[in-house]
Design a protein around this motif. Structure first.
Motif, PDB file in Angstrom:
ATOM      1  N   GLY A  15     -24.793   7.647  10.965  1.00 37.56           N
ATOM      2  CA  GLY A  15     -26.119   7.203  11.351  1.00 37.56           C
ATOM      3  C   GLY A  15     -26.153   6.280  12.548  1.00 37.56           C
ATOM      4  O   GLY A  15     -27.217   6.068  13.151  1.00 37.56           O
ATOM      5  N   ASP A  16     -24.999   5.736  12.920  1.00 40.19           N
ATOM      6  CA  ASP A  16     -24.922   4.841  14.078  1.00 40.19           C
ATOM      7  C   ASP A  16     -25.000   5.608  15.389  1.00 40.19           C
ATOM      8  O   ASP A  16     -24.987   6.849  15.402  1.00 40.19           O
ATOM      9  CB  ASP A  16     -23.617   4.038  14.029  1.00 40.19           C
ATOM     10  CG  ASP A  16     -23.634   2.934  13.002  1.00 40.19           C
ATOM     11  OD1 ASP A  16     -22.570   2.322  12.775  1.00 40.19           O
ATOM     12  OD2 ASP A  16     -24.715   2.684  12.418  1.00 40.19           O
ATOM     13  N   SER A  17     -25.029   4.852  16.478  1.00 42.50           N
ATOM     14  CA  SER A  17     -25.074   5.428  17.826  1.00 42.50           C
ATOM     15  C   SER A  17     -23.901   4.918  18.657  1.00 42.50           C
ATOM     16  O   SER A  17     -23.380   3.823  18.416  1.00 42.50           O
ATOM     17  CB  SER A  17     -26.383   5.042  18.530  1.00 42.50           C
ATOM     18  OG  SER A  17     -27.507   5.553  17.853  1.00 42.50           O
ATOM     19  N   SER A  63     -24.719  22.165  17.224  1.00 34.99           N
ATOM     20  CA  SER A  63     -24.347  21.131  16.254  1.00 34.99           C
ATOM     21  C   SER A  63     -24.793  19.729  16.672  1.00 34.99           C
ATOM     22  O   SER A  63     -24.854  18.836  15.831  1.00 34.99           O
ATOM     23  CB  SER A  63     -22.836  21.138  16.040  1.00 34.99           C
ATOM     24  OG  SER A  63     -22.154  20.921  17.258  1.00 34.99           O
ATOM     25  N   VAL A  64     -25.094  19.534  17.960  1.00 35.80           N
ATOM     26  CA  VAL A  64     -25.474  18.195  18.434  1.00 35.80           C
ATOM     27  C   VAL A  64     -26.892  18.157  18.998  1.00 35.80           C
ATOM     28  O   VAL A  64     -27.394  17.079  19.333  1.00 35.80           O
ATOM     29  CB  VAL A  64     -24.491  17.677  19.502  1.00 35.80           C
ATOM     30  CG1 VAL A  64     -23.058  17.725  18.972  1.00 35.80           C
ATOM     31  CG2 VAL A  64     -24.613  18.435  20.811  1.00 35.80           C
ATOM     32  N   LYS A  65     -27.527  19.313  19.083  1.00 36.86           N
ATOM     33  CA  LYS A  65     -28.865  19.379  19.676  1.00 36.86           C
ATOM     34  C   LYS A  65     -29.832  18.490  18.901  1.00 36.86           C
ATOM     35  O   LYS A  65     -29.865  18.519  17.667  1.00 36.86           O
ATOM     36  CB  LYS A  65     -29.335  20.835  19.677  1.00 36.86           C
ATOM     37  CG  LYS A  65     -30.403  21.169  20.700  1.00 36.86           C
ATOM     38  CD  LYS A  65     -30.621  22.676  20.759  1.00 36.86           C
ATOM     39  CE  LYS A  65     -29.444  23.410  21.339  1.00 36.86           C
ATOM     40  NZ  LYS A  65     -29.679  24.863  21.472  1.00 36.86           N
ATOM     41  N   GLY A  66     -30.606  17.688  19.632  1.00 31.23           N
ATOM     42  CA  GLY A  66     -31.545  16.775  19.003  1.00 31.23           C
ATOM     43  C   GLY A  66     -30.955  15.426  18.656  1.00 31.23           C
ATOM     44  O   GLY A  66     -31.686  14.490  18.320  1.00 31.23           O
ATOM     45  N   ARG A  67     -29.635  15.309  18.718  1.00 33.28           N
ATOM     46  CA  ARG A  67     -28.972  14.026  18.400  1.00 33.28           C
ATOM     47  C   ARG A  67     -28.263  13.434  19.611  1.00 33.28           C
ATOM     48  O   ARG A  67     -28.188  12.216  19.758  1.00 33.28           O
ATOM     49  CB  ARG A  67     -27.953  14.219  17.283  1.00 33.28           C
ATOM     50  CG  ARG A  67     -28.538  14.713  15.977  1.00 33.28           C
ATOM     51  CD  ARG A  67     -27.490  14.703  14.858  1.00 33.28           C
ATOM     52  NE  ARG A  67     -26.367  15.592  15.127  1.00 33.28           N
ATOM     53  CZ  ARG A  67     -25.100  15.195  15.206  1.00 33.28           C
ATOM     54  NH1 ARG A  67     -24.786  13.921  15.042  1.00 33.28           N
ATOM     55  NH2 ARG A  67     -24.137  16.073  15.445  1.00 33.28           N
ATOM     56  N   LEU A  84     -24.975   9.725  14.384  1.00 34.45           N
ATOM     57  CA  LEU A  84     -23.617  10.247  14.276  1.00 34.45           C
ATOM     58  C   LEU A  84     -23.270  10.607  12.840  1.00 34.45           C
ATOM     59  O   LEU A  84     -23.688   9.929  11.883  1.00 34.45           O
ATOM     60  CB  LEU A  84     -22.625   9.244  14.828  1.00 34.45           C
ATOM     61  CG  LEU A  84     -22.552   9.233  16.367  1.00 34.45           C
ATOM     62  CD1 LEU A  84     -21.918   7.946  16.860  1.00 34.45           C
ATOM     63  CD2 LEU A  84     -21.784  10.431  16.866  1.00 34.45           C
ATOM     64  N   GLN A  85     -22.508  11.684  12.710  1.00 35.96           N
ATOM     65  CA  GLN A  85     -22.088  12.195  11.418  1.00 35.96           C
ATOM     66  C   GLN A  85     -20.563  12.211  11.338  1.00 35.96           C
ATOM     67  O   GLN A  85     -19.883  12.219  12.380  1.00 35.96           O
ATOM     68  CB  GLN A  85     -22.635  13.608  11.227  1.00 35.96           C
ATOM     69  CG  GLN A  85     -24.145  13.703  11.348  1.00 35.96           C
ATOM     70  CD  GLN A  85     -24.646  15.140  11.439  1.00 35.96           C
ATOM     71  OE1 GLN A  85     -23.865  16.092  11.455  1.00 35.96           O
ATOM     72  NE2 GLN A  85     -25.967  15.303  11.487  1.00 35.96           N
ATOM     73  N   VAL A  86     -20.035  12.261  10.143  1.00 34.25           N
ATOM     74  CA  VAL A  86     -18.581  12.291   9.965  1.00 34.25           C
ATOM     75  C   VAL A  86     -17.971  13.467  10.740  1.00 34.25           C
ATOM     76  O   VAL A  86     -16.900  13.337  11.335  1.00 34.25           O
ATOM     77  CB  VAL A  86     -18.227  12.369   8.471  1.00 34.25           C
ATOM     78  CG1 VAL A  86     -16.732  12.587   8.280  1.00 34.25           C
ATOM     79  CG2 VAL A  86     -18.688  11.109   7.749  1.00 34.25           C
ATOM     80  N   ASP A  87     -18.667  14.588  10.777  1.00 37.18           N
ATOM     81  CA  ASP A  87     -18.157  15.778  11.485  1.00 37.18           C
ATOM     82  C   ASP A  87     -18.117  15.601  13.003  1.00 37.18           C
ATOM     83  O   ASP A  87     -17.546  16.441  13.699  1.00 37.18           O
ATOM     84  CB  ASP A  87     -19.003  17.001  11.157  1.00 37.18           C
ATOM     85  CG  ASP A  87     -18.747  17.518   9.755  1.00 37.18           C
ATOM     86  OD1 ASP A  87     -19.535  18.350   9.274  1.00 37.18           O
ATOM     87  OD2 ASP A  87     -17.761  17.067   9.131  1.00 37.18           O
ATOM     88  N   ASP A  88     -18.706  14.517  13.517  1.00 37.14           N
ATOM     89  CA  ASP A  88     -18.636  14.249  14.958  1.00 37.14           C
ATOM     90  C   ASP A  88     -17.329  13.560  15.342  1.00 37.14           C
ATOM     91  O   ASP A  88     -17.066  13.360  16.530  1.00 37.14           O
ATOM     92  CB  ASP A  88     -19.812  13.372  15.392  1.00 37.14           C
ATOM     93  CG  ASP A  88     -21.155  14.070  15.244  1.00 37.14           C
ATOM     94  OD1 ASP A  88     -22.116  13.408  14.804  1.00 37.14           O
ATOM     95  OD2 ASP A  88     -21.227  15.272  15.565  1.00 37.14           O
ATOM     96  N   VAL A 120     -16.210   8.502  13.081  1.00 33.72           N
ATOM     97  CA  VAL A 120     -17.397   8.213  12.278  1.00 33.72           C
ATOM     98  C   VAL A 120     -16.965   8.223  10.824  1.00 33.72           C
ATOM     99  O   VAL A 120     -16.563   9.261  10.296  1.00 33.72           O
ATOM    100  CB  VAL A 120     -18.511   9.232  12.525  1.00 33.72           C
ATOM    101  CG1 VAL A 120     -19.774   8.821  11.760  1.00 33.72           C
ATOM    102  CG2 VAL A 120     -18.801   9.381  14.007  1.00 33.72           C
ATOM    103  N   SER A 121     -17.040   7.066  10.200  1.00 33.89           N
ATOM    104  CA  SER A 121     -16.518   6.940   8.842  1.00 33.89           C
ATOM    105  C   SER A 121     -17.323   5.913   8.069  1.00 33.89           C
ATOM    106  O   SER A 121     -17.749   4.898   8.619  1.00 33.89           O
ATOM    107  CB  SER A 121     -15.052   6.536   8.879  1.00 33.89           C
ATOM    108  OG  SER A 121     -14.569   6.298   7.572  1.00 33.89           O
TER     109      SER A 121
END
Length: 122
Positions: A15-17, A63-67, A84-88, A120-121
């Motif tokens: 969720g962070d940036s 996978s990243v569109k909109g973020r 941000l997601q763990v998969d990033d 991202v963790s």
């Protein structure tokens, strides 16, 4: 020829940036399409985003569109990563392609940066 130097990686929570930057220390940026790829362990390097030499027509992986948002100012490009997601989690590489069409494959890239780690963790 460009010489690409990335900065801005780090360890964040879901969720962070983060904002990544890539500078061309040789000053040859203006004739290159630019973008970002990423690679996580045991995976191939994958396209994230691209932008033309003039700073137009940004393109993104689904996978990243909109973020994520790619932008370009003079000899620097940025990748603003929100939600941000763990998969990033990956090493993010700045990429350049001299002229021609925009790119979405690693095989099309002519110049790479050294990479910056994003974790991202929770």
């Amino acid at each position: 020829q460009v010489k690409l130097v990335e900065d801005g990686g780090g360890l964040v929570h879901p969720g962070d940036s983060l904002r990544l930057s890539c500078v061309d220390s040789e000053g040859a940026f203006s004739n290159y399409h630019m973008g970002w790829f990423r690679q996580s362990p045991e995976k191939e390097r994958e396209f994230v985003a691209s932008i033309t030499w003039s700073g137009s027509n940004p393109a993104y992986a689904d996978s990243v569109k909109g973020r994520f948002t790619i932008s370009r100012v003079k000899n620097t490009i940025y990748l603003q990563m929100d939600g941000l997601q763990v998969d990033d989690t990956a090493v993010y590489y700045c990429a350049a392609k001299f002229g021609g069409a925009l790119f979405d494959l690693a095989s099309q890239i002519t110049d790479w940066g050294q990479g910056t780690q994003v974790v991202v963790s929770s």
